[in-house]
Write a protein that holds these residues in place. Structure first.
Motif, PDB file in Angstrom:
ATOM      1  N   LEU A  13      50.776  51.797  48.896  1.00 22.58           N
ATOM      2  CA  LEU A  13      50.088  53.030  47.969  1.00 22.58           C
ATOM      3  C   LEU A  13      49.848  52.770  46.644  1.00 22.58           C
ATOM      4  CD1 LEU A  13      53.027  55.535  49.350  1.00 22.58           C
ATOM      5  CD2 LEU A  13      50.423  55.676  49.834  1.00 22.58           C
ATOM      6  N   VAL A  14      50.547  51.774  46.138  1.00 22.60           N
ATOM      7  CA  VAL A  14      50.078  51.665  44.659  1.00 22.60           C
ATOM      8  C   VAL A  14      48.799  50.903  44.788  1.00 22.60           C
ATOM      9  CG1 VAL A  14      51.004  49.960  42.748  1.00 22.60           C
ATOM     10  CG2 VAL A  14      52.500  51.315  43.844  1.00 22.60           C
ATOM     11  N   ILE A  15      48.670  49.906  45.645  1.00 20.45           N
ATOM     12  CA  ILE A  15      47.150  49.366  45.882  1.00 20.45           C
ATOM     13  C   ILE A  15      46.142  50.387  46.074  1.00 20.45           C
ATOM     14  CG2 ILE A  15      45.956  47.487  46.980  1.00 20.45           C
ATOM     15  CD1 ILE A  15      48.641  45.848  47.128  1.00 20.45           C
ATOM     16  N   LEU A  16      46.432  51.261  46.984  1.00 23.12           N
ATOM     17  CA  LEU A  16      45.589  52.114  47.065  1.00 23.12           C
ATOM     18  C   LEU A  16      45.145  52.996  45.940  1.00 23.12           C
ATOM     19  CD1 LEU A  16      43.755  53.351  49.400  1.00 23.12           C
ATOM     20  CD2 LEU A  16      45.487  54.925  50.003  1.00 23.12           C
ATOM     21  N   ALA A  17      46.213  53.535  45.312  1.00 17.31           N
ATOM     22  CA  ALA A  17      45.881  54.230  43.965  1.00 17.31           C
ATOM     23  C   ALA A  17      45.014  53.516  43.144  1.00 17.31           C
ATOM     24  CB  ALA A  17      47.140  54.762  43.306  1.00 17.31           C
ATOM     25  N   HIS A  18      45.220  52.193  42.856  1.00 17.80           N
ATOM     26  CA  HIS A  18      44.524  51.431  42.054  1.00 17.80           C
ATOM     27  C   HIS A  18      42.972  51.509  42.609  1.00 17.80           C
ATOM     28  CE1 HIS A  18      42.814  47.525  40.464  1.00 17.80           C
ATOM     29  NE2 HIS A  18      43.397  47.996  39.305  1.00 17.80           N
ATOM     30  N   GLY A  19      42.862  51.130  43.780  1.00 17.52           N
ATOM     31  CA  GLY A  19      41.669  51.197  44.178  1.00 17.52           C
ATOM     32  C   GLY A  19      40.858  52.367  44.178  1.00 17.52           C
ATOM     33  N   ILE A  49      36.458  46.502  45.624  1.00 11.51           N
ATOM     34  CA  ILE A  49      37.187  47.756  45.562  1.00 11.51           C
ATOM     35  C   ILE A  49      37.095  48.003  47.206  1.00 11.51           C
ATOM     36  CG2 ILE A  49      36.899  50.211  45.315  1.00 11.51           C
ATOM     37  CD1 ILE A  49      35.619  49.495  42.667  1.00 11.51           C
ATOM     38  N   TYR A  50      36.195  47.846  47.990  1.00  9.71           N
ATOM     39  CA  TYR A  50      36.431  47.819  49.640  1.00  9.71           C
ATOM     40  C   TYR A  50      37.485  47.023  50.031  1.00  9.71           C
ATOM     41  CZ  TYR A  50      31.601  50.414  49.677  1.00  9.71           C
ATOM     42  OH  TYR A  50      30.730  51.188  49.513  1.00  9.71           O
ATOM     43  N   ILE A  51      37.377  45.865  49.904  1.00 15.41           N
ATOM     44  CA  ILE A  51      38.547  44.849  50.008  1.00 15.41           C
ATOM     45  C   ILE A  51      39.918  45.439  49.891  1.00 15.41           C
ATOM     46  CG2 ILE A  51      39.535  42.726  50.044  1.00 15.41           C
ATOM     47  CD1 ILE A  51      36.600  41.625  49.859  1.00 15.41           C
ATOM     48  N   GLU A  52      39.980  45.964  48.494  1.00 17.66           N
ATOM     49  CA  GLU A  52      41.193  46.602  48.069  1.00 17.66           C
ATOM     50  C   GLU A  52      41.655  47.456  48.814  1.00 17.66           C
ATOM     51  OE1 GLU A  52      43.186  47.395  43.703  1.00 17.66           O
ATOM     52  OE2 GLU A  52      41.176  47.641  43.931  1.00 17.66           O
ATOM     53  N   THR A  53      40.848  48.593  49.094  1.00 22.22           N
ATOM     54  CA  THR A  53      41.345  50.011  49.727  1.00 22.22           C
ATOM     55  C   THR A  53      41.435  49.418  51.275  1.00 22.22           C
ATOM     56  OG1 THR A  53      38.823  50.386  50.129  1.00 22.22           O
ATOM     57  CG2 THR A  53      40.000  51.477  48.098  1.00 22.22           C
ATOM     58  N   ILE A  54      40.863  48.779  51.749  1.00 22.86           N
ATOM     59  CA  ILE A  54      41.213  48.310  53.199  1.00 22.86           C
ATOM     60  C   ILE A  54      42.551  47.500  53.328  1.00 22.86           C
ATOM     61  CG2 ILE A  54      40.191  46.731  55.358  1.00 22.86           C
ATOM     62  CD1 ILE A  54      37.420  47.397  54.328  1.00 22.86           C
ATOM     63  N   ALA A  55      42.686  46.542  52.428  1.00 25.94           N
ATOM     64  CA  ALA A  55      44.104  45.991  52.426  1.00 25.94           C
ATOM     65  C   ALA A  55      45.113  46.718  52.116  1.00 25.94           C
ATOM     66  CB  ALA A  55      44.121  44.803  51.309  1.00 25.94           C
ATOM     67  N   ALA A  56      45.004  47.853  51.342  1.00 24.65           N
ATOM     68  CA  ALA A  56      45.983  48.971  50.920  1.00 24.65           C
ATOM     69  C   ALA A  56      46.140  49.716  52.184  1.00 24.65           C
ATOM     70  CB  ALA A  56      45.749  49.565  49.944  1.00 24.65           C
ATOM     71  N   THR A  57      45.297  50.077  52.938  1.00 26.45           N
ATOM     72  CA  THR A  57      45.294  50.969  53.947  1.00 26.45           C
ATOM     73  C   THR A  57      46.010  50.183  55.283  1.00 26.45           C
ATOM     74  OG1 THR A  57      43.373  52.050  53.538  1.00 26.45           O
ATOM     75  CG2 THR A  57      44.048  52.334  55.713  1.00 26.45           C
TER      76      THR A  57
END
Length: 130
Positions: A13-19, A49-57
């Motif tokens: 959730l923290v990584i997704l919020a950062h993304g 940013i794409y990689i960050e949101t996919i990894a967070a998900t």
């Protein structure tokens, strides 16, 4: 694995919020800067940013799956056997026999009404009365 699920979900959730924040900042900065409108950098997000949101998900999904309980049986006969052995605790004040047999509703229902047979019985009844 329950101890691992919550930290994974929180980190995801923290990584997704950062993304999301990074995507918002990129959109704001790209809209205020002077760029040619047809350049690809003005309209698309950076790859990180794409990689960050996919990894967070994926981290969030993994954390939620690890934190879920044991699945209930989905086969009817397995569920019915479990209910007959243990009883159903959701029905409250009902009798134990009524709670323990999941087929009671099917066994207690009335059958289909045969209108033709009822009509012929009624005609026979009327003919007997005359």
């Amino acid at each position: 694995m329950a101890w691992l699920s919550r930290p994974l979900t929180v980190i995801g959730l923290v990584i997704l919020a950062h993304g999301c924040y990074s995507a918002h900042e990129h959109t704001v900065l790209s809209s205020t800067s002077v760029q040619h409108p047809t350049s690809p950098s003005a309209t698309s997000l950076p790859l990180d940013i794409y990689i960050e949101t996919i990894a967070a998900t994926l981290l969030i999904c993994l954390g939620l799956v690890l934190g879920s309980g044991t699945p209930e049986p989905i086969q009817w006969h397995t569920w019915a056997g479990k209910i007959e052995r243990e009883g159903d605790s959701t029905s409250g004040d009902a009798d134990k026999e009524l709670r323990s047999n999941p087929f009671n509703a099917l066994e207690a229902r009335s059958g289909f009404i045969n209108i033709s047979k009822l009509r012929s019985d009624f005609v026979k009844y009327q003919q007997l009365g005359k």
